[in-house]
Scaffold this active site. Structure first.
Site, PDB file in Angstrom:
ATOM      1  N   HIS A 110       2.849  29.201  54.829  1.00 14.22           N
ATOM      2  CA  HIS A 110       3.876  30.169  55.239  1.00 14.22           C
ATOM      3  C   HIS A 110       5.008  30.057  54.210  1.00 14.22           C
ATOM      4  CE1 HIS A 110       7.275  31.628  57.675  1.00 14.22           C
ATOM      5  NE2 HIS A 110       6.399  32.176  58.490  1.00 14.22           N
ATOM      6  N   ASP A 185       3.642  20.697  57.857  1.00  9.19           N
ATOM      7  CA  ASP A 185       4.259  21.789  58.607  1.00  9.19           C
ATOM      8  C   ASP A 185       3.426  21.998  59.867  1.00  9.19           C
ATOM      9  OD1 ASP A 185       4.959  24.213  59.678  1.00  9.19           O
ATOM     10  OD2 ASP A 185       4.693  25.382  57.835  1.00  9.19           O
ATOM     11  N   GLN A 188       2.191  25.669  63.460  1.00 11.69           N
ATOM     12  CA  GLN A 188       1.043  26.292  64.127  1.00 11.69           C
ATOM     13  C   GLN A 188       0.105  25.279  64.772  1.00 11.69           C
ATOM     14  OE1 GLN A 188       0.689  29.445  64.697  1.00 11.69           O
ATOM     15  NE2 GLN A 188       2.262  30.265  63.330  1.00 11.69           N
ATOM     16  N   LYS A 211       7.409  28.688  69.336  1.00  6.90           N
ATOM     17  CA  LYS A 211       5.959  28.943  69.270  1.00  6.90           C
ATOM     18  C   LYS A 211       5.220  28.117  70.303  1.00  6.90           C
ATOM     19  CE  LYS A 211       6.120  29.823  64.290  1.00  6.90           C
ATOM     20  NZ  LYS A 211       6.045  31.267  64.181  1.00  6.90           N
ATOM     21  N   CYS A 349       4.330  36.542  56.308  1.00  2.17           N
ATOM     22  CA  CYS A 349       5.143  35.566  55.556  1.00  2.17           C
ATOM     23  C   CYS A 349       4.239  34.607  54.785  1.00  2.17           C
ATOM     24  CB  CYS A 349       6.081  34.777  56.474  1.00  2.17           C
ATOM     25  SG  CYS A 349       7.291  35.777  57.297  1.00  2.17           S
TER      26      CYS A 349
HETATM   27  C1  LIG Z   1       2.917  27.691  59.512  1.00  2.71           C
HETATM   28  C2  LIG Z   1       4.327  28.145  59.701  1.00  2.71           C
HETATM   29  N1  LIG Z   1       5.311  27.479  59.094  1.00  2.71           N
HETATM   30  C3  LIG Z   1       6.592  27.817  59.233  1.00  2.71           C
HETATM   31  C4  LIG Z   1       6.953  28.882  60.013  1.00  2.71           C
HETATM   32  C5  LIG Z   1       8.401  29.228  60.147  1.00  2.71           C
HETATM   33  O1  LIG Z   1       8.808  29.062  61.457  1.00  2.71           O
HETATM   34  P1  LIG Z   1      10.297  29.478  61.878  1.00  2.71           P
HETATM   35  O2  LIG Z   1      10.442  30.931  61.568  1.00  2.71           O
HETATM   36  O3  LIG Z   1      10.343  29.189  63.338  1.00  2.71           O
HETATM   37  O4  LIG Z   1      11.214  28.639  61.083  1.00  2.71           O
HETATM   38  C6  LIG Z   1       5.973  29.621  60.668  1.00  2.71           C
HETATM   39  C7  LIG Z   1       6.311  30.796  61.478  1.00  2.71           C
HETATM   40  O5  LIG Z   1       5.517  31.682  61.690  1.00  2.71           O
HETATM   41  C8  LIG Z   1       4.623  29.240  60.506  1.00  2.71           C
HETATM   42  O6  LIG Z   1       3.633  29.907  61.112  1.00  2.71           O
END
Ligand SMILES: Cc1ncc(COP(=O)(O)O)c(C=O)c1O
Length: 387
Positions: A110, A185, A188, A211, A349
């Protein structure tokens, strides 16, 4: 899931919600918990001696503890952030980088676990982006890219586009053998899988409350205790200093030094409730439920002419992306929306990943604990009509 559980999510009676990878629905009991804070003990934390502040501080501290229990660390190693993006930026900004330090990340990320590393190039840090094969991280390429200058590896535990579950324990071993910092990260994965940061062997782990049945505006960074004092805080001010004179200041110790300003107290309290709900259901049961929905969905989608699933056969969370020959993904998402079926379209994203598949947009459906087999079948029936 039974009707009683689904009634915690009023929106499930209006729409078929299949966009939980973006944001999950919030149970009414989480909202009630947040309302209780505002109605019954609204106060700032760690600032007043009065009983309302004491209660609010206790509940906020409890969130650190509950997150620690959820992911297998001490509550002292949990920094509360706005979201995953802030957590990752805290690490990227907070470490003391030298010219020629080397960071490895992947094309599967992401943007929130990609752009903060790319930005380090401004400081002379070298950044390598490893590829994927059949929807999975290419571990050989990862090993081959490691040099004596590699300082940090940053990867997602699960992909927000493909759903791939990455071999984070194996990568953790590679990091330890080579004395490399390791950021995972977990945006997910935390909502969908049992997590143990000790087993993963990571130094940093990040996720977002919104999430995983929690409210927006609250997330967390697991930061191994030995690194806490080394990270430069993203912000300074009230809340993270222990002594201030006209000429200088001393930062607080522990996670407090990385949490400046009044935090999202209600959000933290809501997240504690969300974690309680996840624990009551059990993350293993959540996983089983999603696997069953995955099977139905993939079996049905495979039968639709011109529909191309991105890596149907990988071990995945409840995230499935696809395209339909000759159809614009946004148009499909809008047509489904007219039937009250909520899916997402776009690059999610994750532009480098979607471009890796030679697309600029794909359709993504992502289910969670409140979704049913019937809803999955409704989606497939509507897709069939659209095709
Ligand atoms: C794998 C992953 N990392 C980071 C993020 C960023 O999350 P946030 O917008 O809550 O900071 C997301 C959001 O969709 C994501 O799916």
């Amino acid at each position: 899931m039974n009707d009683e559980f689904r009634s915690l999510f009023p929106l499930t009676s209006d729409v078929v919600y299949l966009d939980s990878a973006a944001t999950s629905l919030t149970p009414t009991s989480v909202l009630e918990e947040m309302n209780d804070y505002y109605n019954k003990y609204c106060a700032n934390i760690d600032r007043g001696v009065h009983h309302l502040s004491k209660l609010a501080s206790h509940r906020y501290g409890d969130t650190h503890k509950k997150i620690g229990e959820l992911i297998g660390c001490s509550g002292k190693e949990v920094v509360l952030t706005k979201n995953t993006t802030e957590a990752i930026n805290q690490v990227a900004f907070g470490l003391d980088w030298s010219k020629n330090d080397h960071v490895i990340t992947t094309v599967m990320e992401h943007h929130s676990n990609f752009v903060p590393w790319l930005r380090l190039r401004e400081k002379g840090v070298k950044v390598d982006v490893i590829g994927i094969k059949n929807g999975q991280i290419d571990l050989n390429e990862l090993k081959n890219k490691i040099t004596s200058e590699t300082r940090l590896i940053a990867i997602c535990h699960a992909s927000n586009v493909l759903g791939t579950i990455n071999p984070v324990i194996e990568i953790g071993k590679i990091c330890r053998e080579n004395d490399i910092l390791y950021l995972v990260d977990g945006a997910q994965s935390t909502p969908h899988l049992p997590i143990d940061v000790q087993k993963i062997g990571c130094d940093f782990y990040s996720f977002s409350g919104h999430k995983m049945l929690g409210p927006t505006g609250i997330g967390a960074l697991y930061c191994k205790q030995k690194h806490q004092e080394k990270l430069k805080p993203l912000m300074v001010g009230g809340g993270n200093v222990s002594n201030v004179t006209k000429t200088g200041y001393t930062l607080k110790k522990g996670y407090h030094r990385l949490e400046a300003g009044t935090p999202n107290i209600a959000g933290a309290i809501g997240l504690t409730k969300a974690i309680q709900i996840l624990n009551e259901i059990g993350l293993k049961n959540i996983r089983k439920h999603e696997e069953k929905l995955n099977k139905t969905l993939i079996d049905e989608l495979r039968n639709l002419d011109g529909l191309n699933i991105l890596n149907p056969d990988i071990d995945r969370t409840g995230v499935i992306s696809f395209t339909i020959k000759g159809k614009d993904p946004h148009k499909i998402a809008l047509q489904l929306d007219q039937k009250n079926i909520i899916v997402r379209s776009g690059n999610h994203c994750s532009q480098p990943l979607v471009e890796h598949y030679n697309y600029d947009k794909v359709i993504r459906t992502s289910h969670y604990i409140y979704n049913t087999q019937k809803e999955i079948k409704t989606l497939c029936k509507e897709l069939k009509k659209l095709i």
